[in-house]
Design a protein around this motif. Structure first.
Motif, short mmCIF file in Angstrom:
data_model
loop_
_atom_site.label_atom_id
_atom_site.label_comp_id
_atom_site.label_asym_id
_atom_site.label_seq_id
_atom_site.Cartn_x
_atom_site.Cartn_y
_atom_site.Cartn_z
N ILE A 1 0.70 -1.03 -0.11
CA ILE A 1 -0.35 0.04 -0.06
C ILE A 1 1.16 1.35 -0.77
CG2 ILE A 1 -1.39 1.24 1.26
CD1 ILE A 1 -2.89 -1.31 2.37
N ILE A 2 1.21 2.00 -0.93
CA ILE A 2 1.60 3.25 -1.21
C ILE A 2 0.82 4.18 -0.91
CG2 ILE A 2 2.96 4.48 -2.17
CD1 ILE A 2 3.65 2.16 -4.46
N ASP A 3 0.93 5.17 0.51
CA ASP A 3 0.38 6.25 0.45
C ASP A 3 0.84 7.39 0.21
OD1 ASP A 3 -1.03 7.76 2.31
OD2 ASP A 3 0.05 7.94 4.06
N VAL A 4 -0.04 8.19 -0.64
CA VAL A 4 0.25 9.28 -1.42
C VAL A 4 -0.43 10.05 -0.91
CG1 VAL A 4 -0.60 8.59 -3.76
CG2 VAL A 4 -2.26 9.61 -2.98
N GLU A 5 0.53 11.75 -1.14
CA GLU A 5 0.35 13.39 -0.01
C GLU A 5 -1.10 13.05 0.04
OE1 GLU A 5 2.79 16.31 -1.45
OE2 GLU A 5 1.47 18.11 -0.14
N GLY A 6 -1.29 13.33 1.19
CA GLY A 6 -3.22 13.41 1.38
C GLY A 6 -3.59 15.72 1.46
N LEU B 1 0.65 8.25 -10.16
CA LEU B 1 1.80 7.80 -9.55
C LEU B 1 2.02 6.53 -10.60
CD1 LEU B 1 3.97 6.91 -7.87
CD2 LEU B 1 2.46 5.88 -6.16
N HIS B 2 0.40 5.63 -11.29
CA HIS B 2 0.42 4.05 -11.66
C HIS B 2 1.11 5.22 -13.19
CE1 HIS B 2 -2.16 1.62 -13.88
NE2 HIS B 2 -1.24 0.93 -12.78
N GLN B 3 0.39 6.22 -13.96
CA GLN B 3 0.35 6.42 -15.52
C GLN B 3 1.80 6.86 -15.21
OE1 GLN B 3 -2.19 4.01 -16.30
NE2 GLN B 3 -2.28 5.51 -17.95
N LYS B 4 1.99 8.34 -14.58
CA LYS B 4 3.50 8.97 -15.44
C LYS B 4 4.27 8.24 -14.25
CE LYS B 4 0.24 11.52 -17.67
NZ LYS B 4 0.52 11.40 -19.31
N GLY B 5 4.09 7.95 -13.47
CA GLY B 5 5.13 6.91 -11.87
C GLY B 5 6.25 8.53 -11.46
N ASN B 6 5.11 9.56 -10.98
CA ASN B 6 5.05 10.70 -10.36
C ASN B 6 3.85 11.32 -9.74
OD1 ASN B 6 6.02 12.80 -8.88
ND2 ASN B 6 7.56 13.53 -10.42
N GLN B 7 3.04 11.10 -8.90
CA GLN B 7 2.56 11.58 -7.92
C GLN B 7 2.07 13.54 -8.48
OE1 GLN B 7 2.30 12.18 -3.77
NE2 GLN B 7 3.55 10.80 -3.76
N GLN B 8 3.13 14.17 -8.51
CA GLN B 8 3.33 15.35 -8.52
C GLN B 8 2.44 15.78 -10.04
OE1 GLN B 8 3.90 16.87 -6.20
NE2 GLN B 8 4.72 15.29 -4.89
N ASP B 9 2.15 15.48 -11.32
CA ASP B 9 1.67 15.32 -11.91
C ASP B 9 0.78 15.27 -12.14
OD1 ASP B 9 4.16 13.71 -13.67
OD2 ASP B 9 4.37 15.78 -13.16
N GLN C 1 -7.37 3.56 -20.57
CA GLN C 1 -8.11 2.50 -21.18
C GLN C 1 -7.27 1.11 -19.56
OE1 GLN C 1 -9.43 0.60 -23.86
NE2 GLN C 1 -10.63 3.19 -23.30
N ARG C 2 -8.13 1.31 -18.73
CA ARG C 2 -7.07 1.25 -17.38
C ARG C 2 -8.59 0.84 -16.83
NH1 ARG C 2 -3.44 1.20 -20.11
NH2 ARG C 2 -1.29 2.10 -19.46
N VAL C 3 -8.67 -1.18 -15.85
CA VAL C 3 -9.62 -0.89 -14.84
C VAL C 3 -9.39 -0.01 -13.28
CG1 VAL C 3 -10.72 -2.68 -13.39
CG2 VAL C 3 -10.10 -2.95 -16.00
N SER D 1 -0.27 -10.89 -20.37
CA SER D 1 1.30 -11.36 -20.25
C SER D 1 1.53 -10.15 -18.84
CB SER D 1 2.33 -11.43 -21.05
OG SER D 1 2.23 -9.88 -21.85
N ASP D 2 0.74 -8.85 -18.79
CA ASP D 2 1.67 -7.66 -17.62
C ASP D 2 -0.12 -7.07 -17.88
OD1 ASP D 2 3.39 -4.64 -18.38
OD2 ASP D 2 3.21 -6.10 -16.49
N LEU D 3 -0.71 -8.29 -16.91
CA LEU D 3 -2.42 -7.70 -16.89
C LEU D 3 -2.10 -6.55 -15.59
CD1 LEU D 3 -5.36 -7.86 -17.84
CD2 LEU D 3 -5.19 -9.84 -15.29
N ASP D 4 -1.60 -7.11 -15.13
CA ASP D 4 -1.42 -6.25 -13.55
C ASP D 4 -1.53 -4.29 -13.76
OD1 ASP D 4 0.24 -8.17 -11.31
OD2 ASP D 4 -1.79 -8.52 -12.22
N SER D 5 -0.29 -3.93 -14.66
CA SER D 5 -0.68 -2.49 -15.39
C SER D 5 -1.96 -2.30 -16.20
CB SER D 5 0.69 -3.74 -16.12
OG SER D 5 0.15 -3.39 -17.39
N LYS D 6 -2.71 -2.81 -16.27
CA LYS D 6 -3.99 -2.81 -16.69
C LYS D 6 -4.98 -2.30 -15.10
CE LYS D 6 -2.16 -3.85 -20.80
NZ LYS D 6 -2.35 -2.98 -21.55
N ILE D 7 -4.92 -2.73 -14.30
CA ILE D 7 -5.64 -1.68 -13.17
C ILE D 7 -4.97 -0.78 -12.40
CG2 ILE D 7 -6.24 -2.85 -11.08
CD1 ILE D 7 -6.33 -6.03 -13.00
#
Length: 686
Positions: free
Chosen positions: A552-557, A568-576, A643-645, A673-679
């Motif tokens: 569990i990754i806790d982002v800035e609240g 964080l999931h799409q850009k790799g940086n929550q500041q975006d 295009q993600r779940v 093969s890389d299903l986890d990245s789709k969620i």
């Protein structure tokens, strides 16, 4: 600094001055060239074979993948193409591009790098392109590797089967054993009251699994599998894992009964590639440098590598061990084959007393897998007092030098390109100005590759594996992250150590139990064991999901936390997160009719207003409630645009039911093969 002080003890130069001077010299060398121009220039100056492909974004060409190989590496590859080992390493550049290494080995057993590829993604398409460049290095079109060893990366395995259809694909046995071992330690537990030690049970299962992998025949494999299944019958979840990931899918790639039918020359693992990773990291001290800095480290490593290879060639051609003296069996082999091959033959000769000339007892594994005389053949030689002939040795072991390039006269007709050049000149006479400019630009890039207009990667590459925890500061370390099995071993060892010590009234800080890194993902195979209580906020998640949660990754609240998770999931940086809000607003605006129909006019207006920035906001302000990320409406917007779940996990007592939002447009991914990245999985705490 040491050299300067040795020359002049009174020298007052500081380390900072040396670093500044080095930096200025590098800037002077680059001058006005861009990073890609400088890299191309250095590759050309050093005679490298290199290719790259690009992707167009924002009106410019950005590099997508780069493949390069040293001329001496190409020579070694053409001399020793029998076995290839492939693996990726990370933390070699500031773009986070994985470095894909292709490794071979010489007749002396020395590993060498065939080629390198920086890839923007570790997908089948990227691996296929890199392997196609590797194939182009072979001068003989009929020569292909007999065996290729990889880890269990499905994308890489598929690419290998496509580019090298005639090569036998093997899976790294070391990784298979470690993965099974870590899963065993997580699942196989002895209940209280059972008269067995936990470690004894683990040792029994490990020995039984090793017997399965080392089964010399299919019959023995079947018998060993039965023993293994009976031993693991009490833990069906673990048994199912082994069957689904090894026994039912990869037995032909990892079990001796099948792999020993191919000439793997003793390579059951990717350890050679892993070793090359480690050597490279010794030269590459900074994991946040550009591609030129990464190449410079690789080039230095290769120069040292070739020196070692040449030295071992020389030793095989000039030094013989005394144990072969006065033995007619080796009379024709001195200085004609490598010392490594001589050692293999010597060890095989020691089996003669055990199996004699009986081929069934011998098994002839040495002949099939190494291309060297096996024990039964050596027994016949000894009986007839005959030496081993050179034609009974595989060519891999007889080459003791770098293969030279073909003489210029031999290839003049093939590579003169006179007919092609004449056709280009004729076309220039009749073509219009735009075509002429295009031809000129292409010829200029061929003649002067350092004039390329290609730019570095547009964004940081997404690497495989679990997403790493939020880092407080950027690290320049090139050290690899620990594998899951290493974390599990550390956790088990520390737990056992802490349990073996007597409890004390005062808290002890001398030893802490490391936390196994986990991530919030949806498993497509079997659930992980219940998470340790150290995972933050785990009790806020539905209890039935606990076995599937790895981290569990806790982002800035600050009220924008939902958008930060998506960023964080799409850009790799929550500041975006502001960019995510803009993408969502654009999605709503372009497809207004669909969303009005899904929600209603009033709700559509509320969601749209929530995505508009407030009139005034300082850096540290918290978002008001009307700007928060809301489910399920915004979940559908994110799912459709990216295009993600999108999954929201929450505790019923705190935030209501958990929800899943699928895209409103498009279709499910064909590649699972890389299903986890789709969620995208969002945990709601309040």
């Amino acid at each position: 600094m040491s050299t300067l002080k040795d020359r002049d003890p009174n020298n007052k130069t500081t380390a900072k001055q040396l670093y500044n001077l080095s930096h200025r010299l590098k800037l002077k060398m680059r001058a006005s060239m861009t990073e890609m121009q400088h890299l191309s220039k250095r590759l050309v100056e050093n005679g490298y074979f290199f290719k790259h492909r690009t992707v167009v974004a924002d009106g410019s060409e950005h590099v997508q993948d780069i493949f390069f190989a040293h001329p001496k590496s190409i020579s070694l590859f053409n001399s020793f193409p029998t076995v290839l080992l492939m693996d990726s390493t990370y933390k070699t550049n500031k773009y986070k591009m994985p470095l894909f290494e292709i490794v071979g080995f010489t007749s002396t057993g020395r590993s060498f790098n065939v080629g390198f590829a920086w890839l923007t993604n570790e997908r089948e398409d990227n691996f296929t392109w890199a392997l196609e460049q590797c194939v182009s290095l072979l001068r003989n079109e009929d020569v292909r590797p007999k065996v290729i060893v990889t880890d269990r990366d499905l994308a890489l395995m598929n690419a290998v089967s496509e580019v090298f259809p005639t090569s036998a694909a093997m899976v790294c046995r070391f990784h298979v054993k470690k993965n099974v071992s870590s899963k065993m330690k997580e699942i196989v537990k002895i209940k209280n009251g059972e008269n067995e030690k936990q470690t004894d049970v683990w040792d029994q299962i490990t020995d039984a699994f090793n017997d399965v992998l080392e089964s010399p025949t299919e019959k023995e494999y079947a018998d060993n599998v039965m023993v293994f299944r009976e031993l693991c019958a009490r833990w069906p979840k673990f048994l199912r894992y082994v069957e689904e990931t090894v026994l039912d899918t990869d037995k032909e790639r990892v079990v001796n009964a099948w792999v020993d039918q191919h000439m793997h020359m003793g390579n059951h693992t990717t350890n050679r590639a892993e070793s090359c990773h480690g050597v490279l990291k010794g030269y590459l001290k900074d994991g946040n440098g550009d591609l030129v800095k990464g190449w410079e480290a690789i080039n230095k490593m290769l120069i040292s590598q070739f020196t070692e290879v040449q030295g071992e060639f020389g030793r095989s051609m000039s030094v013989a061990e005394h144990r072969y003296d006065d033995d007619p069996l080796y009379a024709l082999l001195f200085y004609k084959i490598s010392r490594k091959a001589m050692n293999h033959i010597y060890d095989e000769a020691n089996r003669v007393e055990e199996c004699g000339m009986d081929s069934k007892k011998c098994g002839c594994v040495m002949r099939r897998t190494y291309g060297l005389p096996c024990a039964c053949l050596i027994a016949k030689k000894i009986k007839n007092n005959k030496p081993i002939r050179l034609d009974e040795i595989h060519p891999q072991w007889k080459k003791l030098c770098f293969e030279d390039e073909p003489a210029s006269g031999d290839v003049a007709d093939d590579y003169a390109c006179l007919a092609e050049w004449k056709a280009i000149q004729e076309r220039l006479k009749t073509a219009d100005v735009s075509v002429k400019n295009d031809i000129r630009n292409q010829l200029r890039l061929i003649a002067y590759p350092e004039t390329t207009s290609v730019k570095p990667p547009l964004q940081k590459a997404k690497t495989k594996g679990a997403r790493k925890k939020k880092s407080v500061r950027v690290t320049r370390s090139t050290s690899r992250d620990k594998s899951r099995w290493e974390h599990v071993d550390d956790y088990i060892a520390a737990t056992q150590a802490s349990q073996s010590k007597p409890t004390k009234s005062k808290p002890s800080t001398s030893q802490t139990v490391p936390e196994v890194p986990k991530e919030l993902v949806i498993s497509t195979l079997t659930p992980a064991p219940p998470a340790p209580p150290e995972i933050p906020f785990i009790n806020h998640m539905p209890k039935f999901m606990h076995p599937f949660i790895e981290d569990i990754i806790d982002v800035e609240g600050d009220g924008y936390c939902g958008y930060r998770v998506v960023a964080l999931h799409q850009k790799g940086n929550q500041q975006d997160f502001e960019l995510i809000r803009l993408n969502m607003e654009r999605e709503l605006r372009l497809h207004k009719e669909s969303y009005v129909e899904l929600f209603d006019t009033e709700r559509y207006k509320y969601v749209t207003d929530a995505l508009f920035p407030p009139p005034r906001r300082s850096k540290h302000d918290f978002a008001t409630k009307d700007k928060w990320f809301t489910f399920p409406d915004m979940g559908y917007v994110v799912a459709t645009h990216f295009q993600r779940v999108v999954v929201q996990l929450s505790n019923m007592e705190r935030c209501g039911a958990s929800r899943t939002c699928f895209p409103l447009r498009g279709k499910p991914p064909s590649d699972t093969s890389d299903l986890d990245s789709k969620i995208i999985c969002i945990g709601a705490l309040a």
